[in-house]
Design a protein around this motif. Structure first.
Motif, PDB file in Angstrom:
ATOM      1  N   GLY A  64      35.521  34.607  29.301  1.00 16.27           N
ATOM      2  CA  GLY A  64      33.825  34.100  28.685  1.00 16.27           C
ATOM      3  C   GLY A  64      33.747  32.385  28.552  1.00 16.27           C
ATOM      4  O   GLY A  64      32.878  31.747  28.045  1.00 16.27           O
ATOM      5  N   VAL A  65      33.813  31.907  29.724  1.00 12.98           N
ATOM      6  CA  VAL A  65      33.287  31.054  30.485  1.00 12.98           C
ATOM      7  C   VAL A  65      31.744  30.820  30.282  1.00 12.98           C
ATOM      8  O   VAL A  65      30.561  31.441  30.568  1.00 12.98           O
ATOM      9  CB  VAL A  65      33.611  30.119  31.971  1.00 12.98           C
ATOM     10  N   PRO A  66      31.267  29.446  29.953  1.00 15.44           N
ATOM     11  CA  PRO A  66      29.616  29.547  29.250  1.00 15.44           C
ATOM     12  C   PRO A  66      29.046  29.529  30.279  1.00 15.44           C
ATOM     13  O   PRO A  66      29.375  28.899  31.536  1.00 15.44           O
ATOM     14  CB  PRO A  66      29.974  27.842  28.305  1.00 15.44           C
ATOM     15  N   GLU A  67      27.106  29.993  30.935  1.00 21.19           N
ATOM     16  CA  GLU A  67      26.699  29.785  31.716  1.00 21.19           C
ATOM     17  C   GLU A  67      26.733  28.679  32.090  1.00 21.19           C
ATOM     18  O   GLU A  67      26.657  27.949  31.025  1.00 21.19           O
ATOM     19  CB  GLU A  67      25.738  30.540  31.413  1.00 21.19           C
ATOM     20  N   GLY A  68      26.577  28.084  33.139  1.00 18.77           N
ATOM     21  CA  GLY A  68      26.308  26.130  33.422  1.00 18.77           C
ATOM     22  C   GLY A  68      27.131  25.805  33.923  1.00 18.77           C
ATOM     23  O   GLY A  68      26.655  24.120  34.849  1.00 18.77           O
ATOM     24  N   LEU A  69      28.313  25.991  33.726  1.00 20.24           N
ATOM     25  CA  LEU A  69      29.526  25.530  34.503  1.00 20.24           C
ATOM     26  C   LEU A  69      29.964  26.514  35.493  1.00 20.24           C
ATOM     27  O   LEU A  69      29.861  27.997  36.274  1.00 20.24           O
ATOM     28  CB  LEU A  69      31.039  26.211  33.556  1.00 20.24           C
ATOM     29  N   GLY A  70      29.645  25.461  37.326  1.00 15.13           N
ATOM     30  CA  GLY A  70      30.061  25.661  38.027  1.00 15.13           C
ATOM     31  C   GLY A  70      31.340  25.514  38.732  1.00 15.13           C
ATOM     32  O   GLY A  70      33.062  24.914  37.761  1.00 15.13           O
ATOM     33  N   GLU A  71      31.814  26.771  39.185  1.00 13.46           N
ATOM     34  CA  GLU A  71      33.460  27.337  39.150  1.00 13.46           C
ATOM     35  C   GLU A  71      34.208  26.164  39.909  1.00 13.46           C
ATOM     36  O   GLU A  71      35.147  25.668  40.239  1.00 13.46           O
ATOM     37  CB  GLU A  71      33.962  28.803  39.612  1.00 13.46           C
ATOM     38  N   HIS A  72      33.293  26.490  41.062  1.00 12.93           N
ATOM     39  CA  HIS A  72      34.022  25.440  42.084  1.00 12.93           C
ATOM     40  C   HIS A  72      34.160  23.556  41.984  1.00 12.93           C
ATOM     41  O   HIS A  72      35.018  22.975  41.836  1.00 12.93           O
ATOM     42  CB  HIS A  72      33.302  25.518  43.331  1.00 12.93           C
TER      43      HIS A  72
END
Length: 159
Positions: A64-72
């Motif tokens: 459930g990672v919120p939108e807007g966070l970049g994985e890399h």
């Protein structure tokens, strides 16, 4: 839309991961075992952290990672905070091909031998994805990736 991120960290205890992950993401991080969906803040990230066999044995799954966070950029921040390299799957269908993220924020493709065990997936025999290796030349899946063999990219550029 929410995402699932799955990373592995080299030689770190799971108890060290939660506070570093909260700082890297700038969010509340709740362990999966303690998460009550009816009481979670909207900005919380649920994580499961456990030990697997082999190299990069600490496994981190973020749900459930919120939108807007970049994985890399997030995994690069975690690697820096823990002072440990991390790996995540790349964009090919090759189960052994991953991206190595070092504490200085560098991202490069690597390969592992992958073996399924009763205790989870085991990664061994890390090697760089490079054109000097026969498995990475020619028509390999490595060339279908945005992470070409021998590429070295800063995490901020990869976002």
């Amino acid at each position: 839309m929410t995402e699932l991120w799955s990373w592995r960290i080299d030689r770190v205890r799971p108890v060290e991961v939660y506070p570093a992950l909260a700082e890297a993401l700038g969010r509340v991080v709740m362990p999966l075992a303690a998460a009550d969906p009816s009481r979670l803040p909207a900005y919380a990230v649920i994580c499961d952290v456990w030990q697997a066999p082999g190299e990069f044995a600490t496994v981190v799954d973020c749900y459930g990672v919120p939108e807007g966070l970049g994985e890399h950029t997030s995994v690069a921040a975690l690697a820096r905070l823990l002072d440990r390299p991390c790996v995540l799957r790349d964009d090919t269908l090759d189960a052994g091909r991953h991206l190595l993220v070092t504490p200085d924020g560098t991202i490069r493709p690597v390969h592992f031998e992958v073996r399924e065990t009763d205790d989870g997936e085991q990664l061994t025999d890390q090697r760089l994805c490079t054109l000097s290796h026969p498995g990475c030349r020619g028509w390999s899946q490595c060339h279908r990736s945005r992470w070409a063999p021998d590429s070295v990219v800063p995490a901020l550029a990869a976002a």
